[in-house]
Design a protein around this motif. Structure first.
Motif, short mmCIF file in Angstrom:
data_model
loop_
_atom_site.label_atom_id
_atom_site.label_comp_id
_atom_site.label_asym_id
_atom_site.label_seq_id
_atom_site.Cartn_x
_atom_site.Cartn_y
_atom_site.Cartn_z
N UNK A 102 0.84 -1.25 0.00
CA UNK A 102 0.01 0.01 0.00
C UNK A 102 0.75 1.05 -0.01
N UNK A 103 1.91 1.21 0.72
CA UNK A 103 2.86 2.47 0.76
C UNK A 103 3.47 2.86 -0.46
N UNK A 104 3.51 1.84 -1.38
CA UNK A 104 4.03 2.05 -2.72
C UNK A 104 3.47 2.92 -3.68
N UNK A 105 1.97 3.05 -3.23
CA UNK A 105 1.06 3.75 -4.35
C UNK A 105 0.71 5.10 -3.44
N UNK A 106 1.25 6.30 -3.82
CA UNK A 106 1.13 7.39 -3.07
C UNK A 106 -0.45 7.94 -2.77
N UNK A 107 -1.13 7.65 -3.76
CA UNK A 107 -2.68 7.88 -3.65
C UNK A 107 -3.40 7.12 -2.54
N UNK A 108 -3.09 5.72 -2.77
CA UNK A 108 -3.60 4.86 -1.96
C UNK A 108 -3.10 4.98 -0.60
N UNK A 109 -1.80 5.28 -0.52
CA UNK A 109 -1.42 5.52 0.74
C UNK A 109 -1.92 6.49 1.75
N UNK A 110 -2.20 7.59 0.98
CA UNK A 110 -2.88 8.93 1.42
C UNK A 110 -4.50 8.59 1.67
N UNK A 111 -5.04 7.94 0.94
CA UNK A 111 -6.47 7.29 1.33
C UNK A 111 -6.44 6.58 2.58
N UNK A 116 -7.80 5.85 7.96
CA UNK A 116 -7.24 5.19 9.16
C UNK A 116 -7.74 6.20 10.22
N UNK A 117 -7.04 7.43 9.88
CA UNK A 117 -7.17 8.50 11.14
C UNK A 117 -8.26 8.78 11.42
N UNK A 118 -9.51 8.63 10.68
CA UNK A 118 -10.95 9.00 10.99
C UNK A 118 -11.44 7.83 11.60
N UNK A 119 -11.04 6.56 11.27
CA UNK A 119 -11.47 5.50 11.90
C UNK A 119 -10.77 5.20 13.30
N UNK A 120 -9.65 5.80 13.48
CA UNK A 120 -8.75 5.57 14.80
C UNK A 120 -9.78 6.47 15.76
N UNK A 283 -2.60 0.26 8.57
CA UNK A 283 -1.46 1.05 7.93
C UNK A 283 -1.23 2.49 9.01
N UNK A 284 -2.32 3.05 9.16
CA UNK A 284 -2.08 4.08 10.12
C UNK A 284 -1.66 3.83 11.42
N UNK A 285 -2.01 2.96 12.27
CA UNK A 285 -1.31 2.53 13.49
C UNK A 285 0.33 1.94 13.29
#
Length: 292
Positions: A102-111, A116-120, A283-285
């Motif tokens: 996931x971290x290899x795709x910048x758009x996917x990582x941003x999403x 993740x931030x919202x869910x956390x 990914x966020x955690x």
């Protein structure tokens, strides 16, 4: 025909009165300014135009839709559907992409980070804190002390199945209550607690037999926490050499945990959150920096 009752003029202001009087107070005849009246008339005209153009009057089972057929509710629903459609595109990609990629795709990582931030904030922050620093009894997600492992896959598994909950794949690792269930005497608990404290740099009680404590540790604790006190992640036994203890790092706290341990729980999120959100949370955690 002349007015037999001439209007009274107020001596102070020089303005005629209307003839109305209340408890000795007389009303002055001061008309509103013309600009104010004209503005008032404009608002009346605008109100009539608004009634014609936009939804305004309630009916028995509906309302007047207006000539323009405008509806803020419909616009909000359309915007929501557009957002859901846009989210679905990335959510599907998140589900289909391995965690490590996931971290290899910048758009996917941003999403993933935003999702993740919202869910956390909605689900995890009440226990782990807004920044993941945790509280007593709730792990700090920013340090490198991970009882069940801090890799992406480890975090994902923990999120999916939870800890000590009613889930077939939940992580279980319960410490025996050596004092409550009378598995060890009070003196033996003191000996093993002091031995652990001595190994981790804490002050110990005077006159305690640390050699006996080491023997008790080997016989009762080493199977889970390891001979070197470094812990065993496979069984969820924390490292006793860590700088951070989940329930407090002191001799008294160690004794309390041996006597009547607190075994915390964490919900299984697989039945509460969708797969894309759980992977985004992973990914966020992991990005807190404490992961492995």
């Amino acid at each position: 025909m002349s007015d037999t009752h001439p209007k009274e003029v107020d001596q102070v202001s020089g303005v005629e009165t209307t003839g109305h009087e209340w408890d000795g107070l007389k009303e002055l005849n001061n008309p509103l300014p013309k600009w104010w009246l004209y503005l008032f008339y404009v608002t009346i005209v605008w109100a009539v135009i608004y009634w014609v153009l936009y939804p305004s009057w309630p009916l028995i089972s509906s309302y007047t839709t207006g000539v323009l057929g405008s509806s803020q509710r419909a616009e909000a629903l359309a915007a929501l559907e557009e957002g859901v459609a846009g989210r679905s595109k990335f959510a599907d990609q998140i589900v289909a992409t391995p965690l490590a990629d996931i971290s290899n795709d910048q758009q996917l990582l941003q999403f993933a980070m935003a999702n993740g931030r919202a869910a956390f904030g909605d689900n995890c922050a009440p226990c782990h804190g807004a920044g993941g620093t945790g509280f007593e009894g709730y792990p700090n997600l920013q340090d490198d002390t991970w009882i069940w492992g801090g890799t992406l896959d480890d975090i994902h598994t923990t999120l999916l199945h939870g800890i000590r909950v009613d889930n077939d794949n939940a992580r279980f690792g319960e410490m025996p209550a050596y004092g409550r269930d009378e598995l060890l005497s009070k003196e033996e608990i003191s000996q093993v607690a002091n031995y652990v404290a001595s190994r981790t740099g804490l002050e110990t009680d005077e006159g305690v037999d640390l050699a006996a404590g080491e023997t008790l540790y080997v016989d009762n604790c080493a199977a889970c926490h390891g001979d070197n006190l470094e812990g065993i992640q496979d069984v969820g036994a924390p490292s006793l050499m860590s700088a951070n203890y989940l329930y407090g790092k002191s001799l008294d706290a160690i004794k309390a945990q041996i006597t009547n341990p607190r075994n915390g729980v964490m919900p299984a999120w697989e039945d509460r959150l969708d797969p894309a959100t759980i992977k985004s949370l992973t990914v966020y955690v992991h990005a807190f920096g404490g992961g492995q």
